[in-house]
Design an enzyme around this catalytic site. Structure first.
Site, mmCIF file in Angstrom:
data_model
loop_
_atom_site.group_PDB
_atom_site.id
_atom_site.type_symbol
_atom_site.label_atom_id
_atom_site.label_comp_id
_atom_site.label_asym_id
_atom_site.label_seq_id
_atom_site.Cartn_x
_atom_site.Cartn_y
_atom_site.Cartn_z
ATOM 1 N N VAL A 126 -15.603 -14.303 0.556
ATOM 2 C CA VAL A 126 -16.009 -13.739 1.855
ATOM 3 C C VAL A 126 -17.077 -14.632 2.468
ATOM 4 O O VAL A 126 -18.100 -14.915 1.843
ATOM 5 C CB VAL A 126 -16.577 -12.313 1.702
ATOM 6 C CG1 VAL A 126 -17.042 -11.773 3.053
ATOM 7 C CG2 VAL A 126 -15.551 -11.382 1.085
ATOM 8 N N LYS A 199 -11.082 -9.736 3.695
ATOM 9 C CA LYS A 199 -12.532 -9.851 3.496
ATOM 10 C C LYS A 199 -13.237 -8.521 3.766
ATOM 11 O O LYS A 199 -14.164 -8.162 3.044
ATOM 12 C CB LYS A 199 -13.086 -10.955 4.391
ATOM 13 C CG LYS A 199 -12.587 -12.341 3.968
ATOM 14 C CD LYS A 199 -12.908 -13.391 5.012
ATOM 15 C CE LYS A 199 -12.350 -14.748 4.651
ATOM 16 N NZ LYS A 199 -12.386 -15.692 5.771
ATOM 17 N N GLY A 297 -14.082 -24.077 5.343
ATOM 18 C CA GLY A 297 -14.266 -25.520 5.185
ATOM 19 C C GLY A 297 -14.506 -25.871 3.736
ATOM 20 O O GLY A 297 -14.961 -25.055 2.942
HETATM 21 N N1 HSE Z 1 -9.003 -19.489 6.767
HETATM 22 C C1 HSE Z 1 -10.276 -18.907 6.477
HETATM 23 C C2 HSE Z 1 -11.101 -18.852 7.761
HETATM 24 C C3 HSE Z 1 -10.967 -19.725 5.423
HETATM 25 O O1 HSE Z 1 -10.682 -19.479 8.746
HETATM 26 O O2 HSE Z 1 -12.104 -18.176 7.813
HETATM 27 C C4 HSE Z 1 -12.115 -19.056 4.762
HETATM 28 O O3 HSE Z 1 -11.764 -17.874 4.139
#
Ligand code: HSE
Length: 397
Positions: A126, A199, A297
């Site tokens: 998260v 999340k 990232g």
């Molecule tokens: N794809 C997710 C985002 C990566 O863009 O937040 C991190 O969980």
């Protein structure tokens, strides 16, 4: 020397290997001994700096007594779930950034880790590099957590920012987010609210101590958001943000959902832009606490993984218990929550007033965009039944 394995060498797995190598001296100082990646599990061998460490056979990790921590960055549930159970059963700590696995199976995997006397840690699942799960379960442990909400998907926030600031097309902004390594392997999980949904489930699980099943949580993303609504609400003093929200309800109740919201421009979330995430936690003793940083990232997410590796090794024999019971009873439909609503209708102010009584008009030009008084989602939907609706969003606050 402490040896670890990495399962999956995508964006985050590669970042973990880089952080271990680039910050070796600092990690050694804190751990008291060097940390080394011994084995990397991959599906397909490829050339590069980790070629000598690669295997496609999980048993090389499972049966290697020297490997004390396994970092799972495979993603998804199938193989990740199977290997995580086997690694825990083999007495190894497991650390992960895998939101889907934690949201769906985290409660069970924590119980298994407890049984085996090892840690299952998932700070990186998260908010990428933002420390939020540890503060929620440790620093705020003396609170009753009443609400958690925030910007939980970096890719969507990046796309929204680009669309608003430069009028970029949705598809171009998404491609940029993919190139920067922010997006999921299947980016529809980002733009359809599913990643943020996983999340908010994890945050709700830890905040309220009981399982929130992702299948019960309505998840709406930004795919159908119109630039027209973004501009109308901006003129009215709001920003559109994709929020995940989890709310404690009376008794043992709780609810959670993901949806685009109108956020008043003076609210701290309104100016959270690009790939940044922000999570607001409302405790009954602390009031609102905000966590802010890069939510996606390679290096930010890897930093959270490696910190968990270090904690798993240092919390001997294991970290204190995270309260998370398997019970799913008491989850309520988020449409029962009250708040103001934004509507844009193909109709006049008279039509809007006939359906909702007093409204605040944001725009009138053949179509009418307006805000209602506070209503539950169920009431808002019922009162809007006779209208030709073009857009509907919740207002934060
Ligand atoms: N794809 C997710 C985002 C990566 O863009 O937040 C991190 O969980």
């Amino acid at each position: 020397m402490v040896q670890i394995a990495i399962m999956g060498l995508g964006t985050v797995g590669t970042g973990v290997a880089r952080v271990v190598a680039e910050n070796a001296a600092q990690i050694e100082r804190k751990l008291g001994e060097p940390l080394q990646v011994k084995t990397v599990l991959v599906r397909h061998f490829k050339d590069g700096p980790y070629r000598q460490l690669m295997t496609d056979d999980f048993r090389k990790i499972e049966e290697d007594g020297a490997i004390r921590v396994v970092v799972e960055t495979i993603g998804g549930v199938d193989a990740a779930y199977e290997y995580t159970k086997r690694a825990l059963n083999a007495g190894k700590h497991v650390v992960t950034a895998n939101k889907q696995l934690v949201a769906e199976k985290g409660c069970e995997l924590l119980a298994l880790a407890k049984k085996r006397g090892v840690n299952y840690l998932f700070e990186a699942s998260v908010g990428g590099g933002i420390p939020v799960l540890h503060p929620l379960t440790q620093c705020m442990a003396a609170n009753r957590i009443d609400e958690v909400y925030g910007i939980l998907n970096g890719t969507s926030n990046y796309i929204l920012t680009r669309m608003v600031r430069t009028g970029a097309f949705f598809s171009d902004a998404l491609r940029e987010a993919q190139e920067k390594g922010y997006a999921e392997a299947d980016p529809s999980a980002d733009v359809d609210g599913i990643d943020a949904g996983r999340k908010i489930c994890i945050l709700a699980d830890l905040a309220f101590g009981r399982q929130v099943d992702p299948a019960d949580v309505p998840m709406e993303g930004i795919r159908n958001l119109s630039l027209r609504d973004v501009k109308i609400v901006q003129r009215g003093g709001y920003r559109v943000k994709l929020l995940g929200r989890a709310v404690r309800l009376p008794g043992n109740g709780r609810t959670a959902y993901v949806a685009p919201h109108l956020v008043p421009e003076e609210h701290p979330l309104a100016n959270v832009e690009d790939v940044f995430n922000a999570v607001m936690v409302r405790g009954n003793a602390t009031g609102e606490v905000m966590f802010y940083g890069k939510g996606a990232g390679e290096m930010p997410t890897a930093s959270a993984c490696v910190a968990d590796v270090m904690e798993a090794l240092q919390a001997s024999p294991r970290r204190e218990e995270i309260g998370w019971e398997p019970e799913t009873e008491g989850f309520a439909d988020p449409m029962t929550l009250r708040g103001r609503w934004y509507f844009r209708i193909d109709g006049s102010l008279t039509d809007a007033a006939a359906a909702f009584g007093q409204v605040e008009v944001l725009s009138e030009d053949g179509e009418t965009a307006f805000l209602t008084e506070p209503l539950s989602g169920l009431e808002a939907a019922k009162q809007a039944e006779g209208l030709r609706q073009l857009a509907r969003m919740r207002v934060l606050g």
